[in-house]
Design a protein around this motif. Structure first.
Motif, PDB file in Angstrom:
ATOM      1  N   GLU A 120       0.939  -1.158  -0.036  1.00 58.19           N
ATOM      2  CA  GLU A 120       0.073  -0.186   0.016  1.00 58.19           C
ATOM      3  C   GLU A 120       0.732   1.163  -0.110  1.00 58.19           C
ATOM      4  N   ARG A 121       0.242   2.310  -0.457  1.00 57.20           N
ATOM      5  CA  ARG A 121       1.038   3.590  -0.411  1.00 57.20           C
ATOM      6  C   ARG A 121       1.007   4.153   0.827  1.00 57.20           C
ATOM      7  N   SER A 122       0.152   3.809   1.704  1.00 54.07           N
ATOM      8  CA  SER A 122      -0.061   4.516   3.030  1.00 54.07           C
ATOM      9  C   SER A 122       0.808   3.791   4.305  1.00 54.07           C
ATOM     10  N   GLN A 123       1.465   4.293   4.911  1.00 54.66           N
ATOM     11  CA  GLN A 123       1.938   3.601   6.083  1.00 54.66           C
ATOM     12  C   GLN A 123       1.145   2.944   7.056  1.00 54.66           C
ATOM     13  N   ILE A 124       0.085   3.671   7.207  1.00 51.97           N
ATOM     14  CA  ILE A 124      -0.884   3.076   8.183  1.00 51.97           C
ATOM     15  C   ILE A 124      -1.593   1.812   7.551  1.00 51.97           C
ATOM     16  N   LYS A 125      -1.999   1.580   6.502  1.00 55.10           N
ATOM     17  CA  LYS A 125      -2.555   0.558   5.812  1.00 55.10           C
ATOM     18  C   LYS A 125      -1.459  -0.680   5.651  1.00 55.10           C
ATOM     19  N   ASN A 126      -0.399  -0.313   5.350  1.00 55.06           N
ATOM     20  CA  ASN A 126       0.790  -1.145   5.503  1.00 55.06           C
ATOM     21  C   ASN A 126       0.933  -1.952   6.701  1.00 55.06           C
ATOM     22  N   LYS A 127       0.726  -0.964   7.912  1.00 56.10           N
ATOM     23  CA  LYS A 127       0.820  -1.496   9.392  1.00 56.10           C
ATOM     24  C   LYS A 127      -0.216  -2.408   9.514  1.00 56.10           C
ATOM     25  N   GLU A 128      -1.440  -1.991   9.479  1.00 56.19           N
ATOM     26  CA  GLU A 128      -2.658  -2.936   9.288  1.00 56.19           C
ATOM     27  C   GLU A 128      -2.202  -4.098   8.976  1.00 56.19           C
ATOM     28  N   MET A 129      -2.010  -4.258   7.660  1.00 56.75           N
ATOM     29  CA  MET A 129      -1.724  -5.617   7.035  1.00 56.75           C
ATOM     30  C   MET A 129      -0.798  -6.268   7.380  1.00 56.75           C
ATOM     31  N   ALA A 130       0.432  -5.842   7.863  1.00 56.35           N
ATOM     32  CA  ALA A 130       1.482  -6.527   8.663  1.00 56.35           C
ATOM     33  C   ALA A 130       0.904  -6.906  10.074  1.00 56.35           C
ATOM     34  N   MET A 131       0.201  -6.392  10.615  1.00 58.47           N
ATOM     35  CA  MET A 131      -0.206  -6.806  11.840  1.00 58.47           C
ATOM     36  C   MET A 131      -1.066  -8.201  11.529  1.00 58.47           C
ATOM     37  N   LYS A 132      -2.092  -8.249  10.575  1.00 53.94           N
ATOM     38  CA  LYS A 132      -2.879  -9.201   9.914  1.00 53.94           C
ATOM     39  C   LYS A 132      -1.957 -10.507   9.509  1.00 53.94           C
ATOM     40  N   MET A 133      -0.547 -10.107   8.904  1.00 54.85           N
ATOM     41  CA  MET A 133       0.273 -11.100   8.684  1.00 54.85           C
ATOM     42  C   MET A 133       0.789 -11.838   9.786  1.00 54.85           C
ATOM     43  N   LEU A 134       1.152 -10.983  10.953  1.00 60.08           N
ATOM     44  CA  LEU A 134       1.618 -11.376  12.124  1.00 60.08           C
ATOM     45  C   LEU A 134       0.774 -12.295  12.830  1.00 60.08           C
ATOM     46  N   TYR A 135      -0.657 -11.900  12.915  1.00 63.84           N
ATOM     47  CA  TYR A 135      -1.693 -12.761  13.696  1.00 63.84           C
ATOM     48  C   TYR A 135      -1.749 -14.194  12.730  1.00 63.84           C
ATOM     49  N   SER A 136      -1.590 -14.199  11.623  1.00 63.32           N
ATOM     50  CA  SER A 136      -1.527 -15.241  10.743  1.00 63.32           C
ATOM     51  C   SER A 136      -0.550 -16.169  11.114  1.00 63.32           C
ATOM     52  N   LYS A 137       0.797 -15.772  11.230  1.00 64.02           N
ATOM     53  CA  LYS A 137       1.805 -16.562  11.357  1.00 64.02           C
ATOM     54  C   LYS A 137       1.996 -17.003  12.795  1.00 64.02           C
ATOM     55  N   LEU A 138       1.360 -16.260  13.855  1.00 60.35           N
ATOM     56  CA  LEU A 138       1.390 -16.787  15.046  1.00 60.35           C
ATOM     57  C   LEU A 138       0.221 -17.853  15.318  1.00 60.35           C
ATOM     58  N   LEU A 139      -0.856 -17.684  14.503  1.00 58.19           N
ATOM     59  CA  LEU A 139      -1.938 -18.585  14.525  1.00 58.19           C
ATOM     60  C   LEU A 139      -1.285 -19.998  13.995  1.00 58.19           C
ATOM     61  N   GLU A 140      -0.342 -19.842  13.032  1.00 55.23           N
ATOM     62  CA  GLU A 140      -0.049 -21.094  12.271  1.00 55.23           C
ATOM     63  C   GLU A 140       0.946 -21.992  13.395  1.00 55.23           C
ATOM     64  N   ARG A 141       1.556 -21.063  13.922  1.00 60.58           N
ATOM     65  CA  ARG A 141       2.497 -21.516  14.822  1.00 60.58           C
ATOM     66  C   ARG A 141       1.700 -22.356  16.203  1.00 60.58           C
ATOM     67  N   ASP A 142       0.837 -21.546  16.562  1.00 59.13           N
ATOM     68  CA  ASP A 142      -0.127 -22.201  17.602  1.00 59.13           C
ATOM     69  C   ASP A 142      -0.830 -23.672  17.102  1.00 59.13           C
ATOM     70  N   MET A 143      -1.179 -23.551  16.083  1.00 58.44           N
ATOM     71  CA  MET A 143      -1.818 -24.639  15.508  1.00 58.44           C
ATOM     72  C   MET A 143      -0.695 -25.945  15.403  1.00 58.44           C
ATOM     73  N   ALA A 144       0.430 -25.491  14.915  1.00 54.26           N
ATOM     74  CA  ALA A 144       1.605 -26.567  15.067  1.00 54.26           C
ATOM     75  C   ALA A 144       1.621 -27.266  16.230  1.00 54.26           C
ATOM     76  N   LYS A 145       1.733 -26.421  17.284  1.00 52.43           N
ATOM     77  CA  LYS A 145       1.855 -26.723  18.773  1.00 52.43           C
ATOM     78  C   LYS A 145       0.528 -27.884  19.106  1.00 52.43           C
ATOM     79  N   LYS A 146      -0.537 -27.185  18.866  1.00 51.49           N
ATOM     80  CA  LYS A 146      -1.711 -28.301  19.015  1.00 51.49           C
ATOM     81  C   LYS A 146      -1.657 -29.375  18.404  1.00 51.49           C
ATOM     82  N   GLU A 147      -1.326 -29.685  17.390  1.00 53.93           N
ATOM     83  CA  GLU A 147      -1.174 -30.894  16.455  1.00 53.93           C
ATOM     84  C   GLU A 147       0.034 -31.911  16.951  1.00 53.93           C
TER      85      GLU A 147
END
Length: 363
Positions: A274-301
């Motif tokens: 994105e051209r906006s730093q704010i939008k890039n930050k929002e998307m990066a936070m969603k990416m972080l949530y996604s990677k942490l969720l994947e990490r948590d799913m790996a532990k559960k399994e």
């Protein structure tokens, strides 16, 4: 085509349909619950709940519609067999084949959906690619994989969006993140996680020697946020930088790209789409949530193999699939010479599917 074989096929299709119906049992009740929820006047006050419920309802309605189509196709195929057994001239073999092909196509789609029943399988995915050691050769291989996944997503009807792209030194990419949106995108793509190996005559070698390259593929489910995952501000490190590549004066003069480091786990995400730093930050936070969720799913399994967030070496013995493009006689002319080739090569995974897709794309 004899009636005995047709009856056996119908019996097998009927068994598969009954299994699928049992797996989808309860969808109608859940759909009724969602409809009742939509009738509540307070429902529309919460925009996030509104979007979540509507998305789930569309998915359920699509499954129910496919199940209904599958039942109709099964009944049509059964009726065709009965007519054929009563009078072989009343139904042609071609008509029976068309009925069977239509039934098998719908059954296969529903069957795959019953297998993709793990957490987040029905949602979007984020693919992140990293080249291994090897400079331009490995970076070019990472870009080839990215093009392969982009083409697969296009052929599958998925929507794609490049979230992060860092060009390589002269060729290829240093890192690339792609958002793939569509039903069961993560379910279809999660098995691609791991190290991919390529053997070919390197176009970057003046002596035309054979090179082996490695690239890692990370696949994580994309989520807006997760109530099960807590991210503290003190655990985050934010960095901003100028987006790379062409983009005009705005990109060159402002630090709109965002990089977030999760200190407890060492996970790093970045977004510069994105051209906006704010939008890039929002998307990066969603990416972080996604990677942490994947990490948590790996532990559960409790899976012992390397998963997202672990440092697995991108080298020999780590690959999940090998793509052998040398000896080159194997693919010199994939349309006419493939069957006549006397070259012996080891083919791992879906190499032939990759070759067919690869040779059709101008990378």
């Amino acid at each position: 085509m004899n009636i005995f074989d047709l009856n056996n096929k119908y019996t097998e299709y009927k068994k598969r349909f009954d299994i699928i119906s049992a797996k989808f049992d309860g969808l109608s009740a859940r759909n009724s619950e969602l409809e009742a929820l939509q009738q509540n006047p307070d429902f529309y006050a919460d925009s996030s709940l509104f979007a979540k419920v509507n998305k789930e309802k569309r998915s359920i309605e699509k499954k129910l519609d496919n199940l209904k189509r599958c039942k109709t196709a099964l009944e049509d195929f059964g009726a065709g067999i009965e007519l054929f057994s009563a009078d072989a001239t009343s139904v042609s073999e071609q008509e029976l084949e068309e009925l069977e092909n239509n039934l098998e196509k719908i059954l296969n789609t529903l069957w795959i959906e019953t297998l993709l029943n793990k957490e987040c399988d029905d949602g979007p995915a984020i693919i992140t690619l990293h080249p291994g050691a090897g400079g331009e050769e490995a970076q070019d291989w990472a870009e080839m994989l990215a093009r392969m996944y982009l083409r697969y997503a296009e052929m599958s009807g998925f929507k794609t969006k490049v979230l992060d792209y860092q060009a390589g030194d002269g060729a290829g990419v240093k890192t690339m993140s792609i958002l793939v949106e569509g039903e069961y995108a993560y379910g279809y793509l999660r098995t691609e996680r791991g190290v991919h190996r390529l053997v070919r005559i390197s176009p970057f070698d003046a002596q035309s020697r054979r090179h082996t390259s490695f690239a890692s593929v990370e696949v994580s489910p994309f989520v807006e946020d997760s109530q099960d995952i807590e991210i503290l501000d003190k655990d985050l490190k934010f960095d901003t930088y100028k987006s790379c590549g062409a983009g005009g004066q705005h990109v060159n003069k402002t630090e709109s790209a965002v990089r977030i480091t999760h200190l407890p786990t060492g996970i790093v995400v970045q977004c510069q789409n994105e051209r906006s730093q704010i939008k890039n930050k929002e998307m990066a936070m969603k990416m972080l949530y996604s990677k942490l969720l994947e990490r948590d799913m790996a532990k559960k399994e409790q899976e012992k193999q390397a998963r997202l967030g672990e440092n697995k070496k991108i080298e020999w013995g780590s690959q999940i699939r090998s793509y052998i493009l040398q000896p080159y006689n194997l693919v010199k002319d994939h349309r006419t010479n493939l069957e006549d080739s006397n070259t012996t090569a080891v083919l791992d995974g879906n190499i032939q599917d990759f070759i067919n897709a690869f040779l059709k794309v101008d990378i």
